[in-house]
Design a protein around this motif. Structure first.
Motif, mmCIF file in Angstrom:
data_model
loop_
_atom_site.group_PDB
_atom_site.id
_atom_site.type_symbol
_atom_site.label_atom_id
_atom_site.label_comp_id
_atom_site.label_asym_id
_atom_site.label_seq_id
_atom_site.Cartn_x
_atom_site.Cartn_y
_atom_site.Cartn_z
ATOM 1 N N GLY A 26 -63.305 80.799 -13.712
ATOM 2 C CA GLY A 26 -62.311 80.237 -12.809
ATOM 3 C C GLY A 26 -61.299 79.337 -13.489
ATOM 4 N N ARG A 27 -61.563 78.954 -14.733
ATOM 5 C CA ARG A 27 -60.627 78.094 -15.464
ATOM 6 C C ARG A 27 -60.029 78.797 -16.685
ATOM 7 N NH1 ARG A 27 -62.185 73.593 -17.986
ATOM 8 N NH2 ARG A 27 -64.278 74.383 -18.482
ATOM 9 N N PHE A 28 -60.803 79.635 -17.336
ATOM 10 C CA PHE A 28 -60.357 80.334 -18.539
ATOM 11 C C PHE A 28 -60.158 81.816 -18.230
ATOM 12 C CE2 PHE A 28 -62.388 77.392 -21.996
ATOM 13 C CZ PHE A 28 -61.799 76.293 -21.388
ATOM 14 N N THR A 29 -59.173 82.415 -18.902
ATOM 15 C CA THR A 29 -58.916 83.844 -18.752
ATOM 16 C C THR A 29 -58.709 84.472 -20.121
ATOM 17 O OG1 THR A 29 -57.815 83.452 -16.618
ATOM 18 C CG2 THR A 29 -57.459 85.587 -17.682
ATOM 19 N N ILE A 30 -59.484 85.490 -20.415
ATOM 20 C CA ILE A 30 -59.317 86.228 -21.667
ATOM 21 C C ILE A 30 -58.499 87.477 -21.375
ATOM 22 C CG2 ILE A 30 -61.485 87.521 -21.417
ATOM 23 C CD1 ILE A 30 -61.809 87.297 -24.476
ATOM 24 N N SER A 31 -57.581 87.797 -22.277
ATOM 25 C CA SER A 31 -56.725 88.969 -22.081
ATOM 26 C C SER A 31 -56.347 89.551 -23.443
ATOM 27 C CB SER A 31 -55.474 88.595 -21.285
ATOM 28 O OG SER A 31 -54.709 87.651 -21.998
ATOM 29 N N GLN A 32 -55.659 90.690 -23.405
ATOM 30 C CA GLN A 32 -55.325 91.357 -24.654
ATOM 31 C C GLN A 32 -53.922 91.939 -24.582
ATOM 32 O OE1 GLN A 32 -58.117 94.913 -23.107
ATOM 33 N NE2 GLN A 32 -57.575 95.138 -25.248
ATOM 34 N N ASP A 33 -53.323 92.093 -25.748
ATOM 35 C CA ASP A 33 -52.054 92.794 -25.889
ATOM 36 C C ASP A 33 -52.274 93.840 -26.972
ATOM 37 O OD1 ASP A 33 -49.512 93.722 -26.616
ATOM 38 O OD2 ASP A 33 -48.571 91.820 -26.070
ATOM 39 N N ASN A 34 -52.432 95.089 -26.550
ATOM 40 C CA ASN A 34 -52.755 96.138 -27.514
ATOM 41 C C ASN A 34 -51.631 96.373 -28.515
ATOM 42 O OD1 ASN A 34 -55.275 96.576 -26.344
ATOM 43 N ND2 ASN A 34 -54.463 98.093 -24.921
ATOM 44 N N THR A 35 -50.382 96.189 -28.100
ATOM 45 C CA THR A 35 -49.261 96.432 -29.014
ATOM 46 C C THR A 35 -49.234 95.402 -30.139
ATOM 47 O OG1 THR A 35 -47.756 95.120 -27.673
ATOM 48 C CG2 THR A 35 -47.898 97.469 -27.191
ATOM 49 N N LYS A 36 -49.725 94.206 -29.834
ATOM 50 C CA LYS A 36 -49.741 93.151 -30.846
ATOM 51 C C LYS A 36 -51.116 92.986 -31.500
ATOM 52 C CE LYS A 36 -46.095 90.431 -28.621
ATOM 53 N NZ LYS A 36 -45.742 89.123 -28.030
ATOM 54 N N LYS A 37 -52.102 93.732 -31.010
ATOM 55 C CA LYS A 37 -53.480 93.605 -31.499
ATOM 56 C C LYS A 37 -53.906 92.139 -31.445
ATOM 57 C CE LYS A 37 -53.417 97.670 -34.444
ATOM 58 N NZ LYS A 37 -52.120 98.145 -33.948
ATOM 59 N N THR A 38 -53.689 91.556 -30.306
ATOM 60 C CA THR A 38 -53.955 90.133 -30.120
ATOM 61 C C THR A 38 -54.761 89.919 -28.843
ATOM 62 O OG1 THR A 38 -51.937 89.500 -31.285
ATOM 63 C CG2 THR A 38 -52.895 87.869 -29.809
ATOM 64 N N VAL A 39 -55.731 89.036 -28.933
ATOM 65 C CA VAL A 39 -56.521 88.618 -27.781
ATOM 66 C C VAL A 39 -56.196 87.164 -27.495
ATOM 67 C CG1 VAL A 39 -58.861 88.175 -26.946
ATOM 68 C CG2 VAL A 39 -58.352 90.291 -28.163
ATOM 69 N N TYR A 40 -56.047 86.849 -26.218
ATOM 70 C CA TYR A 40 -55.654 85.505 -25.803
ATOM 71 C C TYR A 40 -56.782 84.848 -25.001
ATOM 72 C CZ TYR A 40 -51.055 87.436 -26.819
ATOM 73 O OH TYR A 40 -49.981 88.032 -27.430
ATOM 74 N N LEU A 41 -56.761 83.531 -25.007
ATOM 75 C CA LEU A 41 -57.625 82.763 -24.127
ATOM 76 C C LEU A 41 -56.764 81.715 -23.439
ATOM 77 C CD1 LEU A 41 -60.578 82.393 -23.173
ATOM 78 C CD2 LEU A 41 -60.739 80.511 -24.830
ATOM 79 N N GLN A 42 -56.463 81.957 -22.178
ATOM 80 C CA GLN A 42 -55.716 81.006 -21.371
ATOM 81 C C GLN A 42 -56.708 80.003 -20.802
ATOM 82 O OE1 GLN A 42 -52.335 80.644 -20.746
ATOM 83 N NE2 GLN A 42 -52.895 78.787 -19.630
ATOM 84 N N MET A 43 -56.502 78.738 -21.094
ATOM 85 C CA MET A 43 -57.420 77.695 -20.652
ATOM 86 C C MET A 43 -56.681 76.734 -19.731
ATOM 87 S SD MET A 43 -59.412 76.957 -24.250
ATOM 88 C CE MET A 43 -57.977 76.183 -25.002
ATOM 89 N N ASP A 44 -57.112 76.668 -18.502
ATOM 90 C CA ASP A 44 -56.492 75.814 -17.501
ATOM 91 C C ASP A 44 -57.479 74.753 -17.029
ATOM 92 O OD1 ASP A 44 -55.029 78.804 -16.194
ATOM 93 O OD2 ASP A 44 -54.079 77.315 -17.489
ATOM 94 N N ASN A 45 -56.931 73.698 -16.436
ATOM 95 C CA ASN A 45 -57.760 72.613 -15.899
ATOM 96 C C ASN A 45 -58.774 72.136 -16.941
ATOM 97 O OD1 ASN A 45 -58.649 70.767 -14.012
ATOM 98 N ND2 ASN A 45 -60.040 72.208 -13.006
ATOM 99 N N LEU A 46 -58.284 71.858 -18.118
ATOM 100 C CA LEU A 46 -59.159 71.453 -19.215
ATOM 101 C C LEU A 46 -59.773 70.079 -18.959
ATOM 102 C CD1 LEU A 46 -56.915 72.775 -22.084
ATOM 103 C CD2 LEU A 46 -59.302 73.414 -21.761
ATOM 104 N N THR A 47 -60.981 69.912 -19.461
ATOM 105 C CA THR A 47 -61.684 68.634 -19.370
ATOM 106 C C THR A 47 -62.084 68.191 -20.779
ATOM 107 O OG1 THR A 47 -63.940 69.490 -19.240
ATOM 108 C CG2 THR A 47 -62.667 69.472 -17.196
ATOM 109 N N PRO A 48 -62.426 66.917 -20.951
ATOM 110 C CA PRO A 48 -62.861 66.469 -22.288
ATOM 111 C C PRO A 48 -64.063 67.253 -22.816
ATOM 112 C CG PRO A 48 -62.299 64.584 -20.939
ATOM 113 C CD PRO A 48 -62.221 65.784 -20.035
ATOM 114 N N GLU A 49 -64.860 67.808 -21.921
ATOM 115 C CA GLU A 49 -66.020 68.599 -22.345
ATOM 116 C C GLU A 49 -65.615 69.926 -22.998
ATOM 117 O OE1 GLU A 49 -67.076 65.399 -20.159
ATOM 118 O OE2 GLU A 49 -65.856 67.018 -19.308
#
Length: 124
Positions: A66-89
């Motif tokens: 619910g806070r992080f989202t993993i995704s990919q861009d095949n044309t760039k051969k790149t995987v992303y990690l979108q991190m929202d609502n981050l906490t100190p933990e």
């Protein structure tokens, strides 16, 4: 040659967002699965999220659902990690990995290839 290069780490205040990127070599991106892990000082490395490269299926650790989202861009051969609502933990070194020996696994021992990591620091 398998290469994984992470970027996008930094410092952010609690509640903020960051997007991590993992640029993969051809050999790395051809592996079955890629995933993000993290390791805080004095703690064991833990799995965060994984993605099956061919079909795009994703899975997450309960702590980030619910806070992080993993995704990919095949044309760039790149995987992303979108991190929202981050906490100190969430403060940790974040690592990209590839080639899982187990289905739907977030066990570090199940992954073969690793990047050097990118630091994420969340302040309160």
């Amino acid at each position: 040659q398998v290469q994984l290069v992470e970027s996008g780490g930094g410092s952010v205040q609690a509640g903020g967002s960051l997007r991590l990127s993992c640029a993969a070599s051809e050999d790395a991106y051809s592996q079955n699965c890629m995933a993000w892990f993290r390791q805080a000082p004095g703690k064991e490395r833990e799995g965060v999220a994984g993605i099956y490269v061919a079909g795009g299926a994703t899975y997450y650790a309960d702590s980030v659902k619910g806070r992080f989202t993993i995704s990919q861009d095949n044309t760039k051969k790149t995987v992303y990690l979108q991190m929202d609502n981050l906490t100190p933990e969430d403060t940790a070194m974040y690592y990209c990995s590839a080639d899982s020996l187990e289905w739907w696994s977030l066990r570090p021992a199940a992954f073969v290839y690793w990047g050097q990591g990118t630091q994420v620091t969340v302040s309160s």
